[in-house]
Design a protein around this motif. Structure first.
Motif, PDB file in Angstrom:
ATOM      1  N   ARG A   8     -39.776  25.756 -28.571  1.00 57.53           N
ATOM      2  CA  ARG A   8     -40.097  24.493 -27.923  1.00 57.53           C
ATOM      3  C   ARG A   8     -41.358  23.991 -28.598  1.00 57.53           C
ATOM      4  O   ARG A   8     -42.363  24.687 -28.628  1.00 57.53           O
ATOM      5  CB  ARG A   8     -40.328  24.674 -26.431  1.00 57.53           C
ATOM      6  CG  ARG A   8     -40.862  23.448 -25.813  1.00 57.53           C
ATOM      7  CD  ARG A   8     -40.124  22.795 -24.709  1.00 57.53           C
ATOM      8  NE  ARG A   8     -38.765  22.997 -24.451  1.00 57.53           N
ATOM      9  CZ  ARG A   8     -37.872  22.009 -24.513  1.00 57.53           C
ATOM     10  NH1 ARG A   8     -38.197  20.833 -24.916  1.00 57.53           N
ATOM     11  NH2 ARG A   8     -36.638  22.232 -24.162  1.00 57.53           N
ATOM     12  N   HIS A  17     -39.923  11.741 -25.918  1.00 53.07           N
ATOM     13  CA  HIS A  17     -39.081  12.532 -26.805  1.00 53.07           C
ATOM     14  C   HIS A  17     -39.518  13.994 -26.745  1.00 53.07           C
ATOM     15  O   HIS A  17     -40.592  14.336 -27.193  1.00 53.07           O
ATOM     16  CB  HIS A  17     -39.184  12.021 -28.249  1.00 53.07           C
ATOM     17  CG  HIS A  17     -38.602  10.659 -28.414  1.00 53.07           C
ATOM     18  ND1 HIS A  17     -37.306  10.458 -28.802  1.00 53.07           N
ATOM     19  CD2 HIS A  17     -39.136   9.432 -28.217  1.00 53.07           C
ATOM     20  CE1 HIS A  17     -37.067   9.167 -28.841  1.00 53.07           C
ATOM     21  NE2 HIS A  17     -38.157   8.523 -28.491  1.00 53.07           N
ATOM     22  N   THR A  19     -38.576  17.590 -28.108  1.00 49.19           N
ATOM     23  CA  THR A  19     -37.775  18.220 -29.152  1.00 49.19           C
ATOM     24  C   THR A  19     -37.768  19.731 -29.001  1.00 49.19           C
ATOM     25  O   THR A  19     -38.671  20.322 -28.413  1.00 49.19           O
ATOM     26  CB  THR A  19     -38.299  17.852 -30.552  1.00 49.19           C
ATOM     27  OG1 THR A  19     -39.654  18.247 -30.651  1.00 49.19           O
ATOM     28  CG2 THR A  19     -38.168  16.372 -30.820  1.00 49.19           C
ATOM     29  N   SER A  20     -36.730  20.329 -29.555  1.00 46.74           N
ATOM     30  CA  SER A  20     -36.603  21.780 -29.595  1.00 46.74           C
ATOM     31  C   SER A  20     -35.746  22.120 -30.806  1.00 46.74           C
ATOM     32  O   SER A  20     -35.203  21.240 -31.462  1.00 46.74           O
ATOM     33  CB  SER A  20     -35.950  22.305 -28.312  1.00 46.74           C
ATOM     34  OG  SER A  20     -34.652  21.780 -28.179  1.00 46.74           O
ATOM     35  N   ARG A  31     -33.336  19.169 -32.276  1.00 47.45           N
ATOM     36  CA  ARG A  31     -32.680  18.196 -31.418  1.00 47.45           C
ATOM     37  C   ARG A  31     -33.701  17.611 -30.461  1.00 47.45           C
ATOM     38  O   ARG A  31     -34.773  18.181 -30.262  1.00 47.45           O
ATOM     39  CB  ARG A  31     -31.511  18.812 -30.666  1.00 47.45           C
ATOM     40  CG  ARG A  31     -31.861  20.014 -29.848  1.00 47.45           C
ATOM     41  CD  ARG A  31     -30.707  20.532 -29.050  1.00 47.45           C
ATOM     42  NE  ARG A  31     -29.594  20.872 -29.912  1.00 47.45           N
ATOM     43  CZ  ARG A  31     -28.470  21.403 -29.512  1.00 47.45           C
ATOM     44  NH1 ARG A  31     -28.293  21.685 -28.261  1.00 47.45           N
ATOM     45  NH2 ARG A  31     -27.505  21.686 -30.340  1.00 47.45           N
ATOM     46  N   CYS A  32     -33.379  16.465 -29.912  1.00 46.98           N
ATOM     47  CA  CYS A  32     -34.298  15.740 -29.039  1.00 46.98           C
ATOM     48  C   CYS A  32     -33.570  15.323 -27.766  1.00 46.98           C
ATOM     49  O   CYS A  32     -32.341  15.148 -27.777  1.00 46.98           O
ATOM     50  CB  CYS A  32     -34.832  14.504 -29.776  1.00 46.98           C
ATOM     51  SG  CYS A  32     -36.038  13.548 -28.832  1.00 46.98           S
ATOM     52  N   THR A  33     -34.335  15.114 -26.703  1.00 49.43           N
ATOM     53  CA  THR A  33     -33.746  14.677 -25.443  1.00 49.43           C
ATOM     54  C   THR A  33     -33.159  13.277 -25.545  1.00 49.43           C
ATOM     55  O   THR A  33     -32.350  12.889 -24.708  1.00 49.43           O
ATOM     56  CB  THR A  33     -34.785  14.721 -24.314  1.00 49.43           C
ATOM     57  OG1 THR A  33     -35.914  13.927 -24.691  1.00 49.43           O
ATOM     58  CG2 THR A  33     -35.214  16.138 -24.008  1.00 49.43           C
ATOM     59  N   CYS A  34     -33.530  12.494 -26.573  1.00 49.52           N
ATOM     60  CA  CYS A  34     -32.980  11.139 -26.741  1.00 49.52           C
ATOM     61  C   CYS A  34     -31.591  11.165 -27.371  1.00 49.52           C
ATOM     62  O   CYS A  34     -30.938  10.138 -27.481  1.00 49.52           O
ATOM     63  CB  CYS A  34     -33.918  10.278 -27.588  1.00 49.52           C
ATOM     64  SG  CYS A  34     -33.906  10.681 -29.351  1.00 49.52           S
TER      65      CYS A  34
END
Length: 61
Positions: A8, A17, A19-20, A31-34
């Protein structure tokens, strides 16, 4: 093989945004939450760089 979140990245609490990175076999991708997803990389450090670049670009928008 299953996806699993391995890292994380630190983000500001107010950032939209989050990301992980996730691993699938010998590949890692950011990848991103968006909904954004970076390319599959063999090096985790490159996937983390992709995520940091995405966050920086998203912060400018």
């Amino acid at each position: 093989m299953s996806d699993r979140v391995s890292d994380r990245l630190p983000v500001e609490p107010s950032a939209a945004h989050l990301t992980s990175t996730s691993e699938r076999g010998s590949f890692c991708s950011a990848r991103c939450t968006c909904g954004w997803r970076g390319p599959a990389r063999r090096a985790r450090s490159l996937a983390r760089d992709d995520a940091a670049s995405h966050e920086a670009e998203a912060g400018r928008a």
